[in-house]
Design a protein around this motif. Structure first.
Motif, short mmCIF file in Angstrom:
data_model
loop_
_atom_site.label_atom_id
_atom_site.label_comp_id
_atom_site.label_asym_id
_atom_site.label_seq_id
_atom_site.Cartn_x
_atom_site.Cartn_y
_atom_site.Cartn_z
N VAL A 98 -3.22 3.75 -2.25
CA VAL A 98 -4.15 4.08 -0.91
C VAL A 98 -3.86 5.38 -0.49
CG1 VAL A 98 -4.71 3.59 1.25
CG2 VAL A 98 -4.60 1.69 -0.54
N LEU A 146 0.85 -1.20 -0.03
CA LEU A 146 0.03 -0.13 0.00
C LEU A 146 0.70 1.18 -0.06
CD1 LEU A 146 -2.64 -0.62 2.76
CD2 LEU A 146 -2.39 -1.72 0.64
N ALA A 176 -8.99 0.96 4.11
CA ALA A 176 -8.12 0.00 3.40
C ALA A 176 -7.60 -1.37 4.27
CB ALA A 176 -6.86 0.62 2.92
#
Ligand code: NAP
Length: 282
Positions: free
Chosen positions: A39, A8, A47
Motif C-alpha cells: 500500500v 500493509l 486501504a
C-alpha cells in the motif's frame, strides 16, 4: 466464515509475517488467513476504508505507515500513542484499535538473555521509529542509564525530550559513543546499517567494547551483522533481531486470537525461511 488478517507496507515483499502467522493459524486449526498488501502512502486511507468494509479481524502495519495510520484509527493504546507509532491493529467490535508490540517484543526477547535491566547501563544506536519504541519501553522499565547515539544528534535529543518516562539519558554522536563504549552493559543497534544487501557496513566502530557486554542488533537479515560478528569476536554475548521479530508477532497474534503462541515454533519457521540455524548467536 474465514477470518482475514493482513500486513500493509511499502515495500512488503520481504515480510516474514505472512509465513509466520499462516503457520500459526494452521497449527492452532483456525479458519483464518494472513495476507501481505503493498500500500503506497497516498493510498493508506482508502486501504483502511476497504479493510473496514470487508470486516478484517486485525492487521499489522509496517514502514512507512506506522505513524500515519494513527489518525485513521478509532483508538490507540497509551504506549503506542506515546511512542507515536502503531504496528498492530485489532478490530474490536467494529472499532479499529492500534497497539505497538515492537518495544515489548524487543523487551521479551531481551529477557531471554537478561532477566532484568534495572541496574544496567544501556546504549541505543539510532533514533528512528524502532529506536523510539525500544527506548520508551526500556525507559518505562527503568535501567540505570539509557544513552542514545545517532548520526543526527538532534534526533537523539528530540527522542530524549519526548520520552514520557523519567530515565537518565544523554544524546551522543556515533564517534563519541565508541570512545565510551566500555561503560555500557547492553548495546542495542537499531539502524538499518548492516542489513542485507549492504552487509559490510556497520554504524560505528566497537574498538572499546566491554567484553562482558550484551550486544543486540535488531536486524535479522543477515542473522549475524558485521557489528554482531565483531562483538562476538571481542568476547561479547550477541543477540540478533529474530527474537524481537518473533515476540512482536506473538504479541500481535495474542491480541487478535487470545492464544499465546509457541514462540519456539515461530522462530524455527522464520529461521527455516532465512536458511539459518538456531545457534547463530549463542
Ligand atoms: P528509521 O525510522 O528510518 O530510522 C533509521 C535510523 O537509522 C536513524 O537513526 C538514522 O539516523 C539511521 N541511519 C540511516 N542511515 C544511516 C547511515 N548511513 N549512517 C548512520 N545512521 C543511519 O527506521 P526504523 O523503522 O527505525 O528501522 C530501522 C531498522 O530496524 C531496519 O533495519 C528495520 O528492518 C529494523 N526493525 C527490526 C524489527 C524487528 O522486529 N527485528 C522491527 C522494526 C524495525 P538519522 O536520524 O541520522 O537519519
Amino acid at each position: 466464515m474465514k477470518k482475514l488478517y493482513a500486513v500493509l507496507g511499502d515495500p512488503i515483499g520481504q515480510s516474514m509475517s505472512p509465513i509466520m502467522h499462516n503457520d500459526l493459524f494452521s497449527y492452532y486449526q483456525m479458519d483464518a488467513a494472513y495476507h501481505p498488501f503493498q500500500v503506497k502512502s497516498e493510498d493508506l486511507k482508502a486501504a483502511i476504508l476497504g479493510l473496514r468494509a470487508i470486516g478484517i479481524s486485525g492487521f499489522n502495519v509496517t514502514v512507512p505507515h506506522k505513524s500515519t495510520i494513527i489518525p485513521l484509527l478509532d483508538g490507540v493504546d497509551e504506549l503506542a500513542m506515546s511512542i507515536g507509532a502503531v504496528n498492530t491493529v485489532v478490530n474490536e467490535d467494529g472499532r479499529f484499535v492500534g497497539y505497538n508490540t515492537d518495544g515489548l517484543g524487543f523487551l521479551k526477547g531481551l529477557s531471554t538473555y537478561l532477566p532484568s535491566i534495572s541496574d544496567r547501563k544501556v546504549l541505543v544506536i539510532g533514533a528512528g521509529g524502532a529506536a523510539r519504541a525500544i527506548y520508551f519501553t526500556l525507559a518505562y522499565n527503568k535501567p540505570q542509564v539509557i544513552d542514545i547515539a545517532n548520526r543526527t544528534i538532534e534526533k537523539a535529543e528530540e527522542l530524549i525530550e519526548a520520552c514520557p518516562f523519567e530515565v537518565s539519558s544523554r544524546a551522543l554522536a556515533l564517534n563519541d559513543a565508541n570512545n565510551h563504549l566500555e561503560d555500557y552493559d547492553v548495546i542495542i543497534q537499531t539502524t538499518m546499517i548492516g542489513m542485507s544487501p549492504k552487509v559490510l557496513e556497520q554504524p560505528l566502530m566497537i574498538t572499546n567494547l566491554n567484553p562482558h557486554a550484551l550486544v543486540c542488533d535488531i536486524i535479522y537479515n543477515p542473522l549475524e551483522t558485521k557489528l554482531l560478528k565483531e562483538a562476538r569476536q571481542r568476547g561479547a554475548t550477541t543477540q540478533n533481531g529474530l527474537d524481537m521479530f518473533v515476540y512482536q508477532g506473538a504479541l500481535a497474534f495474542e491480541k487478535w486470537t487470545g492464544i499465546t503462541p509457541d514462540v519456539q515454533r515461530m522462530k524455527e519457521n522464520v529461521l527455516k525461511q532465512l536458511g539459518g540455524t538456531q545457534n547463530v548467536n549463542r
